[in-house]
Design an enzyme around this catalytic site. Structure first.
Site, PDB file in Angstrom:
ATOM      1  N   HIS A 539      55.070  62.351  49.946  1.00 19.37           N
ATOM      2  CA  HIS A 539      54.340  62.624  48.702  1.00 19.37           C
ATOM      3  C   HIS A 539      53.160  61.688  48.495  1.00 19.37           C
ATOM      4  CE1 HIS A 539      53.709  64.745  45.114  1.00 19.37           C
ATOM      5  NE2 HIS A 539      54.973  64.953  44.767  1.00 19.37           N
ATOM      6  N   ASP A 543      50.570  66.580  48.530  1.00 18.10           N
ATOM      7  CA  ASP A 543      51.113  67.043  47.255  1.00 18.10           C
ATOM      8  C   ASP A 543      51.876  68.348  47.439  1.00 18.10           C
ATOM      9  OD1 ASP A 543      49.993  64.891  45.891  1.00 18.10           O
ATOM     10  OD2 ASP A 543      48.086  65.941  45.596  1.00 18.10           O
TER      11      ASP A 543
END
Length: 566
Positions: A539, A543
């Site tokens: 992450h 995204d």
């Protein structure tokens, strides 16, 4: 002006190299492109070429010696040039984290010796001079534990082929060392007598610790060398050495007749077979005692195992089956539990330790999140069958996935990236790693520039790499440089799973099996083939929306394979 050549970093994880051979001697003329030396790295023996013209004025170590990355390897300059300022100071590496593409003169990088063509050897005078420190790493008689893989920190003595007091010739196998990648044979690089062993069978030795000493008995002080290696006193080392010699002498004097009768390829009760032959025999269930060795001294090699015919074993099968049938007819014995619970502790192999460390670092350093998608494989199955009618090599669903992911990465470059701490590195090239399970763990061959290759080219290259991986013959460029990884367990009947990101990638795709599912079609119902994929994402660099868009593109290519051909 003379220029220094430092030990280069010949693989992405190399920390030191062993000089396998010198192709030039001190005083020889050298031209740009000439082969200087062969350097044994953590994965392969590589050839090192000169990048300038001149005369070889100095070498950092003789054949068989070890040098850390960025240590002084050689000096090339004009004949008769003064190089004393370049070779003083011990030859310590300057910047261990650098990987210079070519050497630059560095006065802080120098060699131990002030002569250009002679390595220091252990004489009686130097060995007994306890007032001066002894640098064992530069002694011809000393054999240190080499770094036999990119992540190896220690080795386990799987077996000794020579005992203390035995004569040793150049090329003789000294020992078998278990690393984190494989069990490898260590050969002697000189003639002499084995005077000392640094560890017994089954014990561990750290990289660069004293493994053994080979020399002429009575001409070197073994006690002083051992004391220097252990950092202790000569008196303590003497006791250790005497005990080692006594134990080895006792072992060598015991009768071995009974053990030698175990097979025609055994020595002192130990089977003489290459590690690959042992591995193949274990996989095929072949007893090496029944195999005749065709190698040196009756040593069993891979070809002997491949050509072995188990006819004699098969002929005994009916009797065994009859005995089993008789056993089944007997009354079932009453169960008697053991008086206590038991367990067996199996030490972790070097490879297993490395896998645990690297994946642990990835799992806890990278914040993972997971995206799962279902792909209809009806068109992919039909297209694969048609392509295999024309392809010179069989195309698999994994090959189609590699191509689909590579083309999707071209449209979604943010997924083709690495988290670098202060910045995100987005790669312009696309290298797909395809995880392969081997008995010792996991390795990831890399299909490079996969987006530019056809299905047949990907299939042929993947097949070759998978074969090398299982035979432990992959070279460093073949399992490094991945920018995205695929892990497929569909062939093992796994429907769905999650995978841990393979550094330095930002994502890894876990692929399940193709499964028939009943779905509504028109007025009734029908059967369709579906496959689930789950992508693990870092992450920090990818995204959720970016990862989802990438999977949608992969789904589009797999459900309509014609899109990958136009």
């Amino acid at each position: 002006m003379a220029e220094v050549i430092l030990m280069p970093r010949l693989s992405d994880t190399m920390t030191e190299g062993v000089i396998a051979a010198w192709h030039k001697k001190v005083g020889d003329k050298v031209k740009k492109g000439d082969l200087l030396a062969e350097v044994e790295t953590d994965k392969a023996t590589m050839e090192l070429e000169s990048y300038k013209d001149g005369t070889l004025l100095h070498i950092g170590t003789e054949k068989g010696g070890k040098l850390q990355v960025n240590d002084l390897l050689a000096i090339i300059g004009a004949s008769g040039e003064d190089i004393s300022s370049l070779i003083k100071g011990g030859g310590q590496a300057s910047e261990k984290n650098e990987s210079p593409k070519k050497a630059e003169p560095k006065k802080e990088t120098a060699a131990k010796s002030t002569t250009s063509n002679k390595q220091p050897t252990m004489s009686n005078e130097s060995a007994t001079a306890t007032s001066a420190p002894i640098n064992i790493s530069k002694m011809e008689e000393v054999v240190l534990m080499p770094r036999l893989s990119d992540t190896m920190t220690e080795g386990v003595i799987a077996a000794w082929h020579k005992n203390v007091g035995d004569k040793v010739k150049k090329g003789d196998i000294l020992a078998e060392i278990e690393t984190d990648k494989a069990t490898m044979e260590l050969e002697s690089y000189k003639n002499g007598t084995l005077l000392y062993q640094g560890a017994a069978k089954g014990e561990k030795i750290q990289v660069n610790d004293l493994l053994c000493i080979i020399g002429e008995k009575g001409k070197i002080d073994v006690d002083a060398i051992v004391a220097a290696a252990k950092g202790g006193g000569v008196q303590q080392s003497t006791a250790d050495s005497q005990q080692q010699v006594a134990e080895s002498s006792k072992a060598s004097s015991e009768p071995v007749t009974e053990k030698e009768e175990d097979g025609n390829s055994s020595t002192n009760g130990r089977m003489k077979a290459s590690p690959l032959a042992k591995k193949l025999a274990k996989e095929k269930g072949i007893d090496l005692k029944s195999v005749h060795g065709s190698g040196d001294g009756g040593r069993i090699v891979k070809a002997d195992v491949d050509s072995f015919s188990p006819a004699a074993i098969s002929s005994q099968q009916p009797t065994s089956s009859k005995q089993q049938a008789t056993t089944v007819q007997q009354p079932v014995a009453k169960f008697t539990p053991t008086t206590e619970e038991r367990f067996v502790d199996t030490p972790n192999s070097q490879m297993r330790k490395t896998i645990a460390r690297r994946l642990g670092e990835s799992m806890f350093a990278a914040p993972h999140f997971y995206l799962t998608m279902e792909i209809n494989m009806d068109n992919a199955m039909s297209a694969r069958a048609q392509m295999n009618e024309f392809s010179p090599v069989k195309i698999s669903f994994q090959d189609m996935l590699i191509k689909a992911c590579a083309m999707a990465l071209r449209q979604h470059p943010a997924v083709n990236s690495s988290w670098m701490g202060d910045f995100i590195r987005t790669y312009q090239h696309i290298h797909i790693g395809s995880a392969v399970a081997v008995p010792e763990g996991l390795i990831v061959p890399v299909i490079k520039f996969a987006d530019q290759k056809s299905f047949s080219q990907i299939a042929a290259e993947a097949k070759e790499l998978y074969g090398k991986a299982k035979d432990k013959k992959l070279q460093p460029p073949e399992f490094s440089g991945n920018t995205f990884t695929i892990s497929n367990l569909g062939m093992m009947d796994i429907e769905e799973f999650t995978a841990i990101i393979n550094p330095p990638d930002s994502c890894i795709m876990a692929v399940g099996k193709i499964k028939e599912t009943v779905v509504k079609k028109g007025e009734g119902f029908g059967v369709t083939n579906v496959m689930k994929v789950t992508m693990s994402c870092d992450h920090r660099s990818v995204d959720g929306a970016v990862g989802a868009a990438f999977l949608q593109t992969v789904k589009k290519f797999m459900e309509n394979p014609i899109g990958m051909l136009v």
